[in-house]
Design an enzyme around this catalytic site. Structure first.
Site, mmCIF file in Angstrom:
data_model
loop_
_atom_site.group_PDB
_atom_site.id
_atom_site.type_symbol
_atom_site.label_atom_id
_atom_site.label_comp_id
_atom_site.label_asym_id
_atom_site.label_seq_id
_atom_site.Cartn_x
_atom_site.Cartn_y
_atom_site.Cartn_z
ATOM 1 C CE LYS A 1 -19.885 -92.370 -3.251
ATOM 2 N NZ LYS A 1 -21.203 -92.810 -3.025
ATOM 3 C CB THR A 2 -18.556 -98.358 -5.660
ATOM 4 O OG1 THR A 2 -18.497 -97.784 -4.328
ATOM 5 C CG2 THR A 2 -17.469 -99.482 -5.693
ATOM 6 C CB SER B 1 -25.899 -95.547 -1.237
ATOM 7 O OG SER B 1 -24.875 -95.221 -0.158
ATOM 8 N NE ARG C 1 -25.979 -94.589 5.389
ATOM 9 C CZ ARG C 1 -26.939 -93.570 5.070
ATOM 10 N NH1 ARG C 1 -27.216 -92.793 6.442
ATOM 11 N NH2 ARG C 1 -27.353 -93.207 4.013
ATOM 12 C CG ASP D 1 -18.421 -94.053 0.187
ATOM 13 O OD1 ASP D 1 -19.250 -93.375 -0.555
ATOM 14 O OD2 ASP D 1 -18.827 -94.152 1.639
ATOM 15 C CE LYS E 1 -21.419 -93.748 3.849
ATOM 16 N NZ LYS E 1 -20.364 -93.073 3.042
ATOM 17 C CG HIS F 1 -21.030 -89.292 0.210
ATOM 18 N ND1 HIS F 1 -22.148 -89.456 -0.110
ATOM 19 C CD2 HIS F 1 -20.384 -90.639 0.553
ATOM 20 C CE1 HIS F 1 -22.439 -90.896 -0.087
ATOM 21 N NE2 HIS F 1 -21.589 -91.588 0.333
ATOM 22 N NE ARG G 1 -24.078 -101.013 0.556
ATOM 23 C CZ ARG G 1 -23.941 -99.822 0.097
ATOM 24 N NH1 ARG G 1 -22.632 -99.372 -0.657
ATOM 25 N NH2 ARG G 1 -24.663 -98.714 -0.018
#
Length: 575
Positions: free
Chosen positions: A284-285, A280, A100, A299, A243, A262, A364
């Site tokens: 989390k994932t 990130s 990003r 997410d 996002k 988030h 990713r």
């Protein structure tokens, strides 16, 4: 019969001697579509070139919600570097931008919404005229393309809060990405779709004009809450689109008393939901993909008075060092229909080298949520029982787990301490200690206190337990210690879910005043208190004081209007 041998399968003589059975099967397919579109209303639904007339976009071909197979064909035919990996996933590249670009994000400053927005380094003002200039520039570019892709789908699994989203892009890779990430409509949904609630104009292959007021580079990611539109110029990184939608939810949901988060979420067999906050790279994932629990999402979620719902219809996992041993569910999700972004592969076998970070640390994997075998079909769950705040501590002084009081939970939520993990943003090459309000500052719209108040209200009303879990370093800071084992972190999360910590014995960690359990099943007791893992105890104490001071310095931004009880939950550097 003469048998020819080649020095390798890339010997160019192969292509001179071998002839395809059909010289241009792809063109035959295009002709087939053209012949049948007038006779098939369902097909016409996907090929209507007048679809974008209201936006002033008139390409020769529009593919609305095309099949995954067609997007594969187009990506491989028209987009440089796109190939089909051995595992069946589409490999695609996002160009120079592989993360990003938060410094290039802009929000339109206009009368109907400007009093709601937390203006500053996160939400940088953009004049309406500049937004319209960027919008016109994007439309002009899209009008030069021979073919465009339109994805009409939904954001928000709960129909009560659902938004209709339209993505307009010139890249098949972007279309497949958003097909994965949004909630996919049925044919009936498409027939009745109507006007979208949010439109993304993705002209990322074309640069912004840096002389336009408000631009600081050739990259621009701009949002208008009033027009419900997003314009992307100068970056092809697909994560900007997801996002952008999340940012819109972060604006709209608090207005309805709903907490946008988030965070990832999963649900146990007894209907116990856990929320995992984190930026990130904090896990989390990974941690929400638990074979013993149903995955609600990885997410972005919302917490209502009825329960939680996923904003998305897919997952966007980090792929660096991905392995079946460590993350089997995510590893197996890399198959036909998934997108592998900015990865390296073997030219002959098409095997993915997940350890190769030569392009970026931020490789990713995007896939529909149903690729996880235990994903919950509707992505909606009951009220949360556990709130788990994940941090990646680069100083190596926070414990692997601690139980938080309600006041500590609010303090750590507003602080949002973690480390920026290499590759998640352009220019970040190694972990850097940072604070990100509400574990998602780059995507907040309102002042962080708005989200903190909503969290406090819901935790108190529904009686959720709050935990701080560190997935970062132990035995020393980054560069000296080592990252905590995912095996041990999973055991800690299991202990929370199984209720093993309800009657555990705790000790208080100095300086941070955190309650740390003395033992957890399947976790070495010596790692639970971080000071025990350092050879140099004095160095540990200095690092702990340093981090505590950083907490205090960061929280000065929020002191005004914050209750004394929350302020008293702050670390004490000299204790």
């Amino acid at each position: 019969m003469t048998i020819r041998t080649f020095s390798s399968v890339t010997d160019p003589s192969v292509f001179r001697t071998l002839k395809p059975y059909k010289p241009d099967a792809f063109k035959d397919h295009e002709d087939f579509l053209e012949v049948h579109r007038k006779m098939d209303t369902t097909l016409n639904l996907h090929l209507d070139t007048s679809l974008l007339d209201p936006e002033g976009i008139h390409p020769d071909k529009i593919y609305r919600n095309p099949s995954v197979g067609l997007l594969y064909e187009h990506a491989c035919k028209y987009e440089k570097g796109s190939i089909i990996a051995k595992n069946g996933a589409l490999v695609a590249y996002s160009g120079d931008k592989r993360g990003r670009c938060p410094l290039d994000k802009r929000v339109v400053d206009e009368p109907t919404t400007n009093k709601d927005v937390w203006w500053g380094a996160i939400n940088i003002k953009l004049p309406e005229a500049s937004f319209m200039t960027n919008r016109e520039r994007a439309i002009d570019y899209l009008n030069t393309r021979e073919r465009l892709y339109v994805i009409d789908a939904f954001g928000g699994a709960d129909p009560k809060y659902r938004l209709k989203v339209r993505v307009i892009t010139s890249r098949a890779y972007h279309a497949l990405f958003m097909h994965n990430m949004l909630i996919r409509p049925t044919e009936e949904d498409l027939m009745d779709f109507g006007d979208p609630d949010f439109t993304i104009f993705n002209a990322g292959e074309f640069p912004a004009n840096r002389y336009t007021e408000g631009m600081t580079s050739s990259t621009s990611v701009s949002l208008s809450f009033a027009q419900r539109e997003m314009v992307i110029l100068g970056t092809q990184y697909a994560g900007e689109m997801k996002k952008g939608l999340f940012t819109l939810f972060n604006y709209l949901m608090p207005k309805q008393g709903v907490l946008s988060m988030h965070a990832s979420a999963n649900e146990g067999k007894k209907g116990d939901v856990s929320i995992f906050f984190g930026l990130s790279g904090t896990g989390k994932t990974t941690l929400s993909s638990d074979p013993e629990r149903l995955l609600i999402g990885d997410d972005e979620h919302c917490w209502t008075d009825d329960g939680v719902f996923n904003i998305e219809g897919g997952c966007y996992a980090k792929a660096i060092n991905l392995s079946r041993e460590q993350e089997p569910e995510i590893y197996d999700a890399a198959r036909f229909g998934a997108v592998l972004e900015n990865v390296k592969y073997d030219l002959i076998s098409r095997d993915i080298d997940y350890s190769d970070n030569s392009l970026t640390e931020n490789t990713r994997l995007s896939y529909p949520i149903h690729f996880i075998h235990n994903a919950k079909s509707q992505s909606v769950g009951p009220l949360p029982k556990n709130v788990i705040m994940l941090t990646c501590d680069a100083f190596g002084v926070l414990p692997p787990i601690s139980k938080l009081t309600p006041e500590q939970a609010m303090y750590h939520f507003m602080s949002g301490y973690t480390a920026k993990v290499a590759g998640t943003e352009v220019g970040v090459k190694e972990p850097q200690a940072t604070f990100s309000a509400c574990f998602g500052a780059p995507f907040l719209v309102w002042h962080p206190s708005k989200y903190a108040e909503l969290l406090a209200e819901k935790v108190e009303k529904h009686g959720a337990n709050c935990w701080l879990v560190n997935t970062g370093w132990s035995g020393g800071a980054y560069g000296e210690g080592k990252r905590l084992s995912i095996k041990h972190t999973r055991a800690i999360i299991d202990a929370i879910h199984h209720g093993d910590l309800e009657n555990a014995e705790f000790e208080i960690l100095p300086k941070f005043n955190l309650k740390v359990p003395k033992s957890i099943p399947r976790v070495p007791s010596e790692i639970l208190n971080p000071r025990n893992t350092w050879d140099d105890k004095g160095a540990h104490d200095r690092q702990a004081s340093k981090l505590a001071e950083l907490f205090l310095e960061n929280f000065k931004t929020f002191e005004e209007g914050t209750s004394q009880a929350i302020l008293d939950a702050a670390p004490q550097p000299h204790a």
